[in-house]
Structures are given as C-alpha cells and as structure tokens.
Design an enzyme around this catalytic site. Structure first.
Site, PDB file in Angstrom:
ATOM      1  N   CYS A   2       0.538  -1.212   0.126  1.00  0.00           N
ATOM      2  CA  CYS A   2      -0.118   0.042  -0.218  1.00  0.00           C
ATOM      3  C   CYS A   2       0.914   1.037  -0.157  1.00  0.00           C
ATOM      4  O   CYS A   2       2.318   1.191   0.898  1.00  0.00           O
ATOM      5  CB  CYS A   2      -0.946   0.213   1.241  1.00  0.00           C
ATOM      6  SG  CYS A   2      -2.389  -1.420   1.266  1.00  0.00           S
ATOM      7  N   ARG A  27       3.626   0.615  -6.884  1.00  0.00           N
ATOM      8  CA  ARG A  27       3.757  -0.049  -5.742  1.00  0.00           C
ATOM      9  C   ARG A  27       2.844  -1.259  -5.532  1.00  0.00           C
ATOM     10  O   ARG A  27       2.387  -2.317  -4.994  1.00  0.00           O
ATOM     11  CB  ARG A  27       3.611   0.229  -4.260  1.00  0.00           C
ATOM     12  CG  ARG A  27       4.844   1.409  -3.921  1.00  0.00           C
ATOM     13  CD  ARG A  27       4.162   2.104  -2.529  1.00  0.00           C
ATOM     14  NE  ARG A  27       4.289   1.462  -1.456  1.00  0.00           N
ATOM     15  CZ  ARG A  27       5.797   0.855  -0.489  1.00  0.00           C
ATOM     16  NH1 ARG A  27       6.705   1.416  -1.061  1.00  0.00           N
ATOM     17  NH2 ARG A  27       5.630   0.350   0.650  1.00  0.00           N
ATOM     18  N   TRP A  74      -3.887  -1.842  -1.351  1.00  0.00           N
ATOM     19  CA  TRP A  74      -3.896  -3.703  -1.920  1.00  0.00           C
ATOM     20  C   TRP A  74      -4.404  -4.501  -0.912  1.00  0.00           C
ATOM     21  O   TRP A  74      -3.820  -4.434   0.595  1.00  0.00           O
ATOM     22  CB  TRP A  74      -2.204  -3.795  -1.691  1.00  0.00           C
ATOM     23  CG  TRP A  74      -2.147  -5.128  -2.224  1.00  0.00           C
ATOM     24  CD1 TRP A  74      -1.964  -6.783  -1.226  1.00  0.00           C
ATOM     25  CD2 TRP A  74      -2.207  -5.658  -3.930  1.00  0.00           C
ATOM     26  NE1 TRP A  74      -1.933  -7.614  -2.258  1.00  0.00           N
ATOM     27  CE2 TRP A  74      -1.113  -7.655  -4.082  1.00  0.00           C
ATOM     28  CE3 TRP A  74      -2.467  -4.949  -5.021  1.00  0.00           C
ATOM     29  CZ2 TRP A  74      -1.870  -8.471  -4.703  1.00  0.00           C
ATOM     30  CZ3 TRP A  74      -2.309  -6.291  -5.880  1.00  0.00           C
ATOM     31  CH2 TRP A  74      -1.956  -7.366  -5.490  1.00  0.00           C
ATOM     32  N   ASN A 100      -0.580   0.765   6.090  1.00  0.00           N
ATOM     33  CA  ASN A 100       0.518   0.373   5.631  1.00  0.00           C
ATOM     34  C   ASN A 100       0.429  -1.295   6.662  1.00  0.00           C
ATOM     35  O   ASN A 100       1.351  -0.525   7.382  1.00  0.00           O
ATOM     36  CB  ASN A 100       1.554   0.967   4.785  1.00  0.00           C
ATOM     37  CG  ASN A 100       1.791  -0.134   3.805  1.00  0.00           C
ATOM     38  OD1 ASN A 100       2.067  -1.637   3.512  1.00  0.00           O
ATOM     39  ND2 ASN A 100       2.962  -0.003   3.445  1.00  0.00           N
ATOM     40  N   GLY A 101      -0.438  -2.538   6.549  1.00  0.00           N
ATOM     41  CA  GLY A 101       0.693  -3.270   7.071  1.00  0.00           C
ATOM     42  C   GLY A 101      -0.290  -4.509   7.575  1.00  0.00           C
ATOM     43  O   GLY A 101      -1.676  -4.314   6.351  1.00  0.00           O
ATOM     44  N   GLU A 485      14.295 -17.357 -14.355  1.00  0.00           N
ATOM     45  CA  GLU A 485      13.560 -15.833 -14.228  1.00  0.00           C
ATOM     46  C   GLU A 485      13.337 -15.725 -15.941  1.00  0.00           C
ATOM     47  O   GLU A 485      11.975 -14.178 -15.216  1.00  0.00           O
ATOM     48  CB  GLU A 485      15.630 -15.080 -13.859  1.00  0.00           C
ATOM     49  CG  GLU A 485      15.219 -12.858 -14.294  1.00  0.00           C
ATOM     50  CD  GLU A 485      13.969 -12.624 -13.443  1.00  0.00           C
ATOM     51  OE1 GLU A 485      13.871 -12.029 -13.665  1.00  0.00           O
ATOM     52  OE2 GLU A 485      13.871 -12.857 -12.477  1.00  0.00           O
ATOM     53  N   LYS A 489       9.425 -13.470 -15.711  1.00  0.00           N
ATOM     54  CA  LYS A 489       9.835 -12.118 -15.959  1.00  0.00           C
ATOM     55  C   LYS A 489       8.390 -12.304 -16.858  1.00  0.00           C
ATOM     56  O   LYS A 489       7.458 -11.327 -17.357  1.00  0.00           O
ATOM     57  CB  LYS A 489      10.812 -11.407 -16.641  1.00  0.00           C
ATOM     58  CG  LYS A 489      10.722  -9.727 -17.140  1.00  0.00           C
ATOM     59  CD  LYS A 489      10.904  -9.304 -15.555  1.00  0.00           C
ATOM     60  CE  LYS A 489      11.785 -10.168 -14.569  1.00  0.00           C
ATOM     61  NZ  LYS A 489      11.793 -10.096 -13.253  1.00  0.00           N
ATOM     62  N   GLU A 492       5.097 -12.152 -15.515  1.00  0.00           N
ATOM     63  CA  GLU A 492       4.461 -10.839 -14.230  1.00  0.00           C
ATOM     64  C   GLU A 492       3.810 -10.341 -15.177  1.00  0.00           C
ATOM     65  O   GLU A 492       3.039  -9.802 -15.253  1.00  0.00           O
ATOM     66  CB  GLU A 492       6.287 -10.627 -14.733  1.00  0.00           C
ATOM     67  CG  GLU A 492       6.206 -11.395 -13.032  1.00  0.00           C
ATOM     68  CD  GLU A 492       7.896 -10.689 -12.297  1.00  0.00           C
ATOM     69  OE1 GLU A 492       8.187 -10.294 -10.706  1.00  0.00           O
ATOM     70  OE2 GLU A 492       8.583  -9.613 -13.180  1.00  0.00           O
ATOM     71  N   HIS A 508      13.131 -35.421 -18.453  1.00  0.00           N
ATOM     72  CA  HIS A 508      12.600 -36.275 -16.436  1.00  0.00           C
ATOM     73  C   HIS A 508      11.231 -35.490 -16.599  1.00  0.00           C
ATOM     74  O   HIS A 508      10.220 -36.233 -15.617  1.00  0.00           O
ATOM     75  CB  HIS A 508      13.471 -36.094 -15.203  1.00  0.00           C
ATOM     76  CG  HIS A 508      14.883 -36.752 -15.560  1.00  0.00           C
ATOM     77  ND1 HIS A 508      14.511 -37.426 -14.961  1.00  0.00           N
ATOM     78  CD2 HIS A 508      15.874 -36.140 -16.209  1.00  0.00           C
ATOM     79  CE1 HIS A 508      16.304 -38.003 -15.703  1.00  0.00           C
ATOM     80  NE2 HIS A 508      16.665 -36.853 -15.923  1.00  0.00           N
ATOM     81  N   LYS A 608       5.250  -3.959  -6.187  1.00  0.00           N
ATOM     82  CA  LYS A 608       6.265  -3.715  -6.313  1.00  0.00           C
ATOM     83  C   LYS A 608       7.298  -4.408  -5.714  1.00  0.00           C
ATOM     84  O   LYS A 608       8.009  -4.847  -5.521  1.00  0.00           O
ATOM     85  CB  LYS A 608       6.744  -2.289  -7.044  1.00  0.00           C
ATOM     86  CG  LYS A 608       8.573  -2.070  -7.136  1.00  0.00           C
ATOM     87  CD  LYS A 608       8.990  -3.175  -7.980  1.00  0.00           C
ATOM     88  CE  LYS A 608      10.185  -2.368  -8.477  1.00  0.00           C
ATOM     89  NZ  LYS A 608      10.947  -3.288  -9.434  1.00  0.00           N
TER      90      LYS A 608
END
Length: 613
Positions: A2, A27, A74, A100-101, A485, A489, A492, A508, A608
């Site tokens: 947030c 964020r 958020w 925030n939290g 990665e 990416k 995302e 496998h 973020k």
C-alpha cells in the site's frame, strides 16, 4: 505494498496528495482515497481502481485544505471496494487513518470496540486503529488536543500487534499529522513551510530531497513549521536527515513508452554505478570485519521472487570463487524451517526495496541464530539495511516498473563482487587471479551497452510466437536460474504460462508438455555444456518446439541446424554471461506483453514491494 502520502503546509494539500499517490502507483493497489481537513471538517473521497478515478472524484468534491492524507490500497482484509478503501474513519468522522501492513489482533480488538458501542463500516483490519484511537482519546492526558492525540496514538500502538505503518489526521488538530512505524516502511520529507509523510521517497521527492527514515517503534509529528521525532519510550529524540542524491527526473520514463523498457536500457549505467563503489576495501564498504569474512564456512542467501533467482546464480559464483558452501532459500521458507545453528555463517539478504516482509523476517531469524547478516539492497535507509550488520548497495536508482530488470542485473553484479572478495579473503583465489577477474568485471557495463542493442531482433522474433499459450525456458549451470527468471518475467508482464527448467531435466518430465509450435527459449553460451544444450534443442525440435537460442555469434553459427531462431549477445565469459543473457529474456517478456496489450509497468495482482506476509 500500500502507498501512504500525507501533507501539512501552507498550500492546498490536494495536488500534493494526488501527485504523491501517482508516484506510488508502482507499489501495486486496487483502490485509493484521500482525506482533506477543510474548515474544521474532514472531507474524504475514495474510489476503486486507478488513482485517475480518485482524481476525477476529488475534482467533483473539490476539497480545499492545508492538511491531508492519501492512500493506495492493496487488499489484505476485505475485498477491493469503496467501503474497504482508506482513509478509514472513527464513529465521529473527525479522525481518519491510512495504514500499510497487517494488524494481527484486529478481530479481538474489533469485538472489544463493538462491545463498547463502536460501529464498523468496513471489513478491514485498519478501521480498528481509527476506532481504538477514538476510544483512547476519551482518557488521553494532555493540555492540548495535539498532546491528547499523541498520547492516544501511543496507547493504541501498545494495544495493536503486527507489522504496520500508519498516519493519523484529526479535525481537532489542524496543521498536525502523526506517523507511526513498526516493521512497515515510513519516511518523512522535510520541506520549507511544508512537510510530508509517506511510505516511499518518490511520493514527495519533487518537493524535497531531505528525508527522515523512521525506525521500528518510532513516532513522528508533522506541522508546517517542523517535524518532531519520538523514540519507543515516547521521548523526543534528535535526528539527522538523509539527503537523497537522485532526482525526480530519474524516476520518469525519459521518452520510453514504459518504465520497464527504460529500465532495461538503464542497465549499462546501473552496473557501472554499482561497480564504482565496489572498488574500495570490501570489508569497510559493507561494514563487516575482514576477519569475519575470512573465517566464513557457510553462506545462506535469502530472497523472494527475482531476487531469489539472483541468489541462485550467486551460489555458483561463491562456491566457484570462494569455495564456501551456499544454501539459497526463499525467505518465506527460511523463516519457518529448521535452520542448523552452524558457526561462521553469513546470511545474505537480497532485496531491491529493502522492505520485503519475508526477507526482513528471515534476516531476524538468522540473527537469532547468531549469524552475521549482509544486505544486497538498492534503497538507502530501507528497513533491511538498518537491520543487517552490513549493506552492499546496488546503485541502480529507482526502479519503477513492477517487473524487476536493472535491479536484478545490479544484484547479480554485486553478488559477483561478493564472491570475488570472499575468495580473495579466504585465499581460495590468489591476488593475481582476483585482479584478473575484477578487471574483467569492470568491462561488464561495456558488454551490457552492446547487449541492449538486440531489442529489434527480439521484437521481431516475438511477432512469431507471442500468441502461444505456453512457453519453456531452458538453461544449465549458472544459466539455469536465468531460465527461471525468464519464465517469471514473462508470466509477470504478459500473463502467459511459462516454466523454466534445467535443460538436463527435460527428459524427466517437462518434455511431455511440448507441442507443435511451443516456444522454447534455450540459453546456450559456447561453454563446456554447449554440446549438451545442442542435444536439448534437437530433442525439443523433434517434438515440435519452436526453438529460440540465446547465444553468441559463434554459438549461433554452430547451432543453426538445431534451432529456429537465434538471439545473439556478446560473450563476456562463463560467469558474467548470465548477466547479459537475461537482457534478451527481459526484452522477450516486454515485447510479448506489449503485443498482447498488457499493463506492462503495473501487471495485474502484483506489487513492487511485498511488505506483508
């Protein structure tokens, strides 16, 4: 995740709050709100969706006032809707809170406050803070309303538990704002006849570069005339502001369509800036004694997401150059698994923001076990840099796009430096070898400047494959984490299904998901495993895969009969090559997402900085 922004000053606070919220959009959020103190009354406007929707609603309400707070939310408790958006009010509507939290004991507090007659209007944990302060104001000591509010907030802090940072605005105390920090980020911007409270520096950087970073348990009061800091004991304490050296223009797109694209092109400079500081004595640089580094027998790396992939690459670096066993853990797993209390252990926490809740928790666990701790971080004054024994800063400037690019390659560069210095400290590599390797490292930014020129080639290739429903990424050895990665990416920013594998593992199980046309991106520099990567290409093509090789000019020539397309990058050596190879995958993700019309800088459901568990 947030975002918080507060303003007290001599001007109308609305433009400051709205602009600050826009600067915090990176964020991640699902709703936004604003409260302005106007003529002794609080005017609150909230909206679901982007800050642009809030801005429209605010223009209609047209509040005017010299004190205000804003928030981007958020969702953690309660669905995204206007009722659950911040700021949250007490019963009177005269007091608002942005937070925030997570308040872990909010259900218990809510039941207690409801029994006392408080009426709740949302599903959130945050609303209990507003009602608890309201309740505590009834008995708070003080000769002025400012003193009463301060004492009520301080009492509230003793009753709530969890990770939180919040701001409080009360109609009875004009030109007065309170901020609180505990395990979630909170900073203060110190201006001239105006001051700011925020969850991150970009919210107010265009107005001031003088910053106060709050520590856990601290409170701060802001007026237009000044800022006062208070310790855990409630006593006033002196402070020295930090001067931020990057300006607002650094955080702007600079002519690029998206921040992600700009930040890919920022990488040569980011690497150069990171290496510039690393040329001093390493122990002195990171704040750790060389004797402790020399005696190390174990290294634990903890991180999340992209930073975790940097840690996986670092395992190859450190074990090769320093000969020290390395374990790499997702921070969220490290916190809760049984970690042996081994002597002479260094825990390395990798985090772009320095505010990732799981990583901070992992560091605290490592410290409880008696381990030395080192942060690899990009944000000056962030929580993780204050918690760890030492910090190696990645000097890549603000990274605005949610999908990390330049922070990742700067982390890899920093971890490479760490590996070299550890090897030099314990004698695993000689001074001659160290000097040779470090000299090679200093050429990396030059190679990176060449690598970013491949955008057009990658763009052309994505035109052929961007509609595919599923993608594979393959690598071996130090390039295996880069395959992970690359898959992350792509997921995302394009929302496409993608998986990364060690190339030796495809037989496998993973090879079964290959169908005709499945794009398979293979990292295959011309090293000792090149022939094995050729075999992997042939096996994938035999089952219909469209094989794209990320390799050098030499590698592309040798592999031409086993691949469909090649993305050619310069060759910088076995252990530096992953830092160049990942650029091809960053461009690949970007152009796939762009062709699909995705929100590249702010992908759905992502933030973020993940500042709660």
């Amino acid at each position: 995740m947030c975002g918080i922004i507060g303003y007290v000053g001599k001007k109308n606070s609305v433009p400051y709050i709205i602009d600050g919220l826009k600067k915090l959009e990176y964020r991640g959020y699902d709703s936004a709100g604003i409260s302005i103190l106007q003529d002794g009354h609080l005017i609150t406007v909230r909206a679901v969706g982007k800050v642009a929707e809030l801005e429209k609603a605010t223009l209609l309400a047209n509040p005017q006032g010299q004190s205000g707070i804003g928030h981007t939310r958020w969702a953690t408790h309660g669905k995204p809707c206007e009722e659950n958006s911040h700021p949250h009010r007490d019963c009177s509507g005269d007091l608002v809170v942005v937070h925030n939290g997570i308040i872990e004991n909010f259900l218990t507090l809510r039941e207690k406050l409801s029994a006392l007659g408080h009426k709740f209007k949302s599903e959130t944990d945050t609303e209990v803070i507003a009602h608890l302060i309201e309740e505590n104001l009834k008995t708070a000591p003080g000769q002025t309303n400012q003193e009463r509010l301060f004492n009520a907030v301080r009492k509230t802090n003793g009753e709530i538990s969890g990770a939180y940072a919040y701001g409080v605005l009360w109609a009875q105390t004009p030109d007065f704002l309170i901020g609180v920090k505990n395990q979630s980020p909170m900073v203060v911007g110190l201006g001239k006849n105006e001051n700011f409270l925020a969850s991150d520096v970009p919210a107010f950087l265009k107005h001031t570069n003088k910053v106060l970073f709050l520590e856990d348990g601290e409170m701060v009061t802001l007026t237009s005339k000044g800022v006062t800091l208070f310790g855990k004991d409630g006593q006033e304490k002196p402070f020295k502001p930090t001067k931020i050296t990057w300006d607002q223009k650094t955080a702007e797109k600079g002519g690029y369509e998206h921040f992600m694209l700009k930040e890919i092109y920022d990488q040569p400079q980011a690497i150069e800036d990171t290496l510039r500081t690393a040329q001093t004595d390493f122990g002195k640089l990171v704040g750790l004694k060389m004797g402790d580094l020399r005696a190390l027998q174990n290294v634990h790396i903890v991180a999340c997401g992209t930073a975790y992939h940097a840690g996986l690459v670092a395992k190859y670096y450190i074990e090769n150059f320093a000969g020290i066993p390395v374990t790499v853990d997702l921070a969220s797993e490290y916190k809760y698994r049984t970690v042996p209390r081994t002597p002479h252990t260094l825990a390395v926490a990798v985090s772009q923001s320095g505010e990732t809740a799981d990583t901070i928790g992992a560091v605290r666990k490592a410290q409880e076990l008696g381990f030395k701790t080192l942060a690899i971080c990009n944000v000056l004054g962030s929580t993780i840099t204050r918690v760890c024994d030492g910090t190696f800063y990645t000097h890549c400037g603000p990274e605005i796009s949610v999908a990390s690019t330049k922070a990742f390659t700067s982390q890899l560069t920093s971890l490479y430096v760490l590996a070299l210095f550890l090897g030099k400290a314990n004698g695993n590599i000689s001074a001659t070898v160290f000097n040779k390797l470090y000299k090679e490292l200093l050429t990396l930014s030059k190679y990176m400047a060449e690598t970013v020129k491949i955008e057009y080639d990658v763009r052309h290739i994505t035109k052929k494959v961007y509609k595919a429903p599923h993608f594979l990424f393959l690598g071996r050895n130090v390039n295996f984490p880069i395959a992970l990665e690359g898959a992350l990416k792509l997921k995302e920013v394009s929302y496409r299904s993608a998986e990364g594998f060690a190339a030796g593992e495809i037989k496998h199980g993973p090879i079964s998901i290959i169908e005709k046309g499945t794009p398979t991106i293979v990292l295959m520099p011309p090293d000792e495993l090149f022939e094995k990567m050729l075999s992997a290409c042939q096996e994938c093509r035999a089952r219909g895969a469209f094989v794209i090789a990320v390799t050098t000019q030499e590698g592309a020539q040798k592999a031409k009969d086993c691949i469909d397309k090649a993305i050619v990058v310069p060759y910088a050596g076995e252990f530096l090559q992953p830092i160049l190879n990942v650029v091809a995958l960053q461009f690949f993700a970007y152009w796939t997402a762009k062709r699909l019309g995705c929100d590249i800088d702010q992908p759905r459901n992502l933030a973020k900085s993940v500042t709660v568990e």
